[in-house]
Design an enzyme around this catalytic site. Structure first.
Site, PDB file in Angstrom:
ATOM      1  N   SER A  49       9.543  -4.546   3.562  1.00 22.26           N
ATOM      2  CA  SER A  49       9.919  -3.144   3.697  1.00 22.26           C
ATOM      3  C   SER A  49      10.319  -2.574   2.332  1.00 22.26           C
ATOM      4  CB  SER A  49      11.043  -3.015   4.734  1.00 22.26           C
ATOM      5  OG  SER A  49      11.323  -1.678   5.032  1.00 22.26           O
ATOM      6  N   HIS A  80       9.239   2.277   9.701  1.00 24.99           N
ATOM      7  CA  HIS A  80       7.921   1.710   9.980  1.00 24.99           C
ATOM      8  C   HIS A  80       7.403   2.101  11.366  1.00 24.99           C
ATOM      9  CE1 HIS A  80       8.476  -0.396   6.273  1.00 24.99           C
ATOM     10  NE2 HIS A  80       9.604  -0.892   6.717  1.00 24.99           N
TER      11      HIS A  80
END
Length: 318
Positions: free
Chosen positions: A91, A204
């Site tokens: 991430s 996400h």
């Protein structure tokens, strides 16, 4: 001569006081923190070492703090002769990975991450405002395969399978109400338990589309060079070889799942083809030990472990 792979942690790894001992022992690490402070006009030492967990967990604080910590550790590693031949980040961790690979300059990665954190915090607060002040977020479902979690999530609006962490751990993004439904449904489906993450939003997932639109504008004039070492993408789960691809992925990153298990497999295949497991070492430069733990659950861990590097005692020699 050993080769090194760096795995950089993402949001949720933050902790008050992180890398303080490394900064005190390594002037090069303290310089990174001071330079970041100058670039974004924010006292990073005060933010990282004096903030409480709630303050540090906001996206506008945690993203720049974790990135600063990872790059500061990288500076200490470099002083010891330890430099990456491969880099991948979970991430947010993709941004120090982009820096490690020479895709982004130091100044650019700091400016970009700062803006990313501000944008994502704003969008998360907007989502919360639409949900009676209930903040959106992420929940790790433990004990179910990713396919089963995707089945559970498919029936719940505003919930999305976001991070494919391992064969028995999948993180779901969603609104506050959606996550409560996911956690109940996952338990019924046989999940061992679900754990809310210390993050400020539904990362996400399509819920971050507004942030992606704004972030794309931030990146418009930023130069992304071709990587100088092996670099991997959360979006594709594969190796990235071009700067343009890295740039487009950085935008898609906000709304697409993290294909971490795919990246681990690609890294393992590269290690096998370039000297074998006995000639590589894997480090996690940054706060926490989440990625070391995830690597430890793979079939590759028997051949090569991943070691966390986040205190003076854990800084290795080349």
């Amino acid at each position: 001569m050993a080769k090194y792979a760096f795995l950089f942690p993402g949001q949720g790894a933050q902790a008050p006081g992180m890398v303080k001992d490394i900064a005190e022992a390594y002037p090069c690490a303290k310089k990174v923190i001071d330079d970041v402070s100058s670039i974004i006009n924010l006292d990073m030492a005060k933010l990282m070492w004096e903030s409480d967990m709630e303050t540090l967990s906001r996206s506008d604080n945690s993203q720049i703090a974790i990135t600063t910590a990872s790059i500061a550790i990288m500076a200490a590693l470099k002083e010891k002769g330890v430099e990456a031949s491969a880099a991948m980040g979970f991430s947010l961790g993709e941004f120090p990975a982009l820096y490690a690979a020479g895709v982004l300059s130091f100044e650019d990665v700091i400016k970009v991450v700062r803006q990313r954190g501000l944008i994502m915090q704003k969008v998360c607060e907007e989502i919360a405002a639409k949900n009676e002040g209930h903040a959106p977020g992420m929940s790790a479902v433990l004990g179910l395969p990713p396919e089963k979690v995707k089945e559970v999530v498919a029936n719940i609006p505003d919930a999305y399978a976001a991070n494919m962490n391992s064969k028995v751990q999948t993180v779901v993004s969603g609104t506050f109400d959606a996550l409560e439904k996911v956690e109940a449904a996952a338990k019924e489906a046989g999940a061992r338990r679900s754990v809310r993450l210390k993050v400020a939003g539904p990362f996400h997932s399509p819920l971050m589309q507004d942030a992606a639109v704004e972030f794309e504008k931030v990146l418009a004039d930023v130069t992304f060079n071709d990587p100088k070492i092996h670099l991997f993408s959360n979006v594709t789960g594969k190796e990235v070889t071009k700067g343009d691809e890295a740039k487009s992925s950085a935008v898609l990153h906000l709304t697409h799942p993290v294909l971490w298990t795919d990246e681990e497999a690609v890294l393992a295949s590269i290690i096998e083809s370039e000297g074998g497991f006995e000639n590589w070492k894997i480090y996690e430069p940054g706060p926490g030990s989440v990625l070391s733990g995830l690597w430890g659950k793979t079939e590759y861990a028997e051949k090569l472990s991943c070691e966390s590097v986040n205190t003076v005692e854990t800084i290795p020699n080349a």
